[in-house]
Design a protein around this motif. Structure first.
Motif, PDB file in Angstrom:
ATOM      1  N   ARG A   1      12.260   6.372  -7.160  1.00 50.68           N
ATOM      2  CA  ARG A   1      10.998   5.994  -6.505  1.00 50.68           C
ATOM      3  C   ARG A   1      10.277   4.981  -7.364  1.00 50.68           C
ATOM      4  N   ILE A   2       9.372   4.248  -6.729  1.00 51.67           N
ATOM      5  CA  ILE A   2       8.582   3.240  -7.416  1.00 51.67           C
ATOM      6  C   ILE A   2       7.195   3.242  -6.815  1.00 51.67           C
ATOM      7  N   ASN A   3       6.193   3.091  -7.652  1.00 56.39           N
ATOM      8  CA  ASN A   3       4.822   3.165  -7.138  1.00 56.39           C
ATOM      9  C   ASN A   3       4.427   1.843  -6.486  1.00 56.39           C
TER      10      ASN A   3
ATOM     11  N   SER B   1       0.810  -1.211   0.000  1.00 55.05           N
ATOM     12  CA  SER B   1       0.000   0.000   0.000  1.00 55.05           C
ATOM     13  C   SER B   1       0.844   1.262   0.000  1.00 55.05           C
ATOM     14  N   TYR B   2       2.164   1.110   0.010  1.00 54.95           N
ATOM     15  CA  TYR B   2       3.065   2.251   0.046  1.00 54.95           C
ATOM     16  C   TYR B   2       3.892   2.353  -1.227  1.00 54.95           C
ATOM     17  N   ALA B   3       4.039   3.579  -1.695  1.00 52.74           N
ATOM     18  CA  ALA B   3       5.087   3.839  -2.670  1.00 52.74           C
ATOM     19  C   ALA B   3       6.416   3.821  -1.920  1.00 52.74           C
ATOM     20  N   MET B   4       7.477   3.489  -2.635  1.00 51.76           N
ATOM     21  CA  MET B   4       8.796   3.403  -2.004  1.00 51.76           C
ATOM     22  C   MET B   4       9.771   4.346  -2.692  1.00 51.76           C
ATOM     23  N   GLY B   5      10.620   4.942  -1.882  1.00 51.50           N
ATOM     24  CA  GLY B   5      11.625   5.849  -2.417  1.00 51.50           C
ATOM     25  C   GLY B   5      13.012   5.488  -1.918  1.00 51.50           C
ATOM     26  N   TRP B   6      13.979   5.878  -2.699  1.00 55.12           N
ATOM     27  CA  TRP B   6      15.389   5.762  -2.310  1.00 55.12           C
ATOM     28  C   TRP B   6      15.972   7.175  -2.266  1.00 55.12           C
ATOM     29  N   PHE B   7      16.708   7.435  -1.211  1.00 57.10           N
ATOM     30  CA  PHE B   7      17.376   8.715  -1.019  1.00 57.10           C
ATOM     31  C   PHE B   7      18.813   8.437  -0.607  1.00 57.10           C
TER      32      PHE B   7
ATOM     33  N   GLY C   1       4.672  -1.280  -8.602  1.00 60.17           N
ATOM     34  CA  GLY C   1       5.960  -1.510  -9.241  1.00 60.17           C
ATOM     35  C   GLY C   1       5.964  -1.197 -10.718  1.00 60.17           C
ATOM     36  N   GLY C   2       4.842  -0.706 -11.221  1.00 57.74           N
ATOM     37  CA  GLY C   2       4.746  -0.468 -12.648  1.00 57.74           C
ATOM     38  C   GLY C   2       5.301   0.859 -13.114  1.00 57.74           C
ATOM     39  N   THR C   3       5.550   1.757 -12.190  1.00 57.22           N
ATOM     40  CA  THR C   3       6.039   3.088 -12.547  1.00 57.22           C
ATOM     41  C   THR C   3       7.224   3.457 -11.674  1.00 57.22           C
ATOM     42  N   THR C   4       8.276   3.902 -12.311  1.00 54.25           N
ATOM     43  CA  THR C   4       9.473   4.333 -11.598  1.00 54.25           C
ATOM     44  C   THR C   4       9.910   5.705 -12.094  1.00 54.25           C
ATOM     45  N   TYR C   5      10.726   6.351 -11.295  1.00 51.66           N
ATOM     46  CA  TYR C   5      11.261   7.666 -11.673  1.00 51.66           C
ATOM     47  C   TYR C   5      12.615   7.824 -11.001  1.00 51.66           C
ATOM     48  N   TYR C   6      13.534   8.513 -11.710  1.00 48.26           N
ATOM     49  CA  TYR C   6      14.897   8.610 -11.219  1.00 48.26           C
ATOM     50  C   TYR C   6      15.405  10.042 -11.256  1.00 48.26           C
ATOM     51  N   ALA C   7      16.330  10.319 -10.355  1.00 50.80           N
ATOM     52  CA  ALA C   7      17.042  11.585 -10.423  1.00 50.80           C
ATOM     53  C   ALA C   7      17.917  11.596 -11.671  1.00 50.80           C
ATOM     54  N   ASP C   8      18.128  12.770 -12.221  1.00 49.26           N
ATOM     55  CA  ASP C   8      18.942  12.877 -13.438  1.00 49.26           C
ATOM     56  C   ASP C   8      20.340  12.282 -13.240  1.00 49.26           C
ATOM     57  N   SER C   9      20.867  12.411 -12.044  1.00 52.67           N
ATOM     58  CA  SER C   9      22.235  11.974 -11.779  1.00 52.67           C
ATOM     59  C   SER C   9      22.413  10.457 -11.837  1.00 52.67           C
TER      60      SER C   9
END
Length: 121
Positions: A50-52, A31-37, A55-63
């Protein structure tokens, strides 16, 4: 409530790879989205990926885009961060977090204790 524990950090040479894992307790992981920092010495904590919930949607920092991949296994209550082509500037303590789907620290309610990643040149 969710408790998170990261593992998989360590020392690696530039160009190498590591896979971080974040194991969650509780039956509500999906029930939680997960992020990495990550947080380097003397710097503020910054968003990595991050991942929804599904698990079907992810997004990343440009770096890190194109080098890092996040995934999750809801059956195992675990989220992963595969890190390839590591650079010395990736050296930091890496944290996983559970919460809303976003890139802001304030969007996450639960945090792990962090795992150290050190990339030597």
């Amino acid at each position: 409530q969710v408790q998170l524990e990261e593992s998989g950090g360590g020392l690696v040479q530039a160009g190498g790879s590591l896979r971080l894992s974040c194991a969650a307790s509780g039956r509500t992981f999906s029930s939680y989205a997960m992020g990495w920092f990550r947080q380097a010495p003397g710097k503020e904590r910054e968003f990595v990926a991050r991942i929804n919930r599904s698990g079907g949607t992810t997004y990343y920092a440009d770096s890190v885009r194109g080098r890092f991949t996040t995934s999750r296994d809801n059956a195992k209550n675990t989220v992963y961060l595969q890190m390839n082509s590591l650079k010395p500037e990736d050296t930091a303590v890496y944290f996983c977090a559970a919460g809303k789907y976003g890139s802001s620290i304030s969007g996450y309610d639960y945090w792990g204790q962090g795992t150290q990643v050190t990339v030597s040149s």
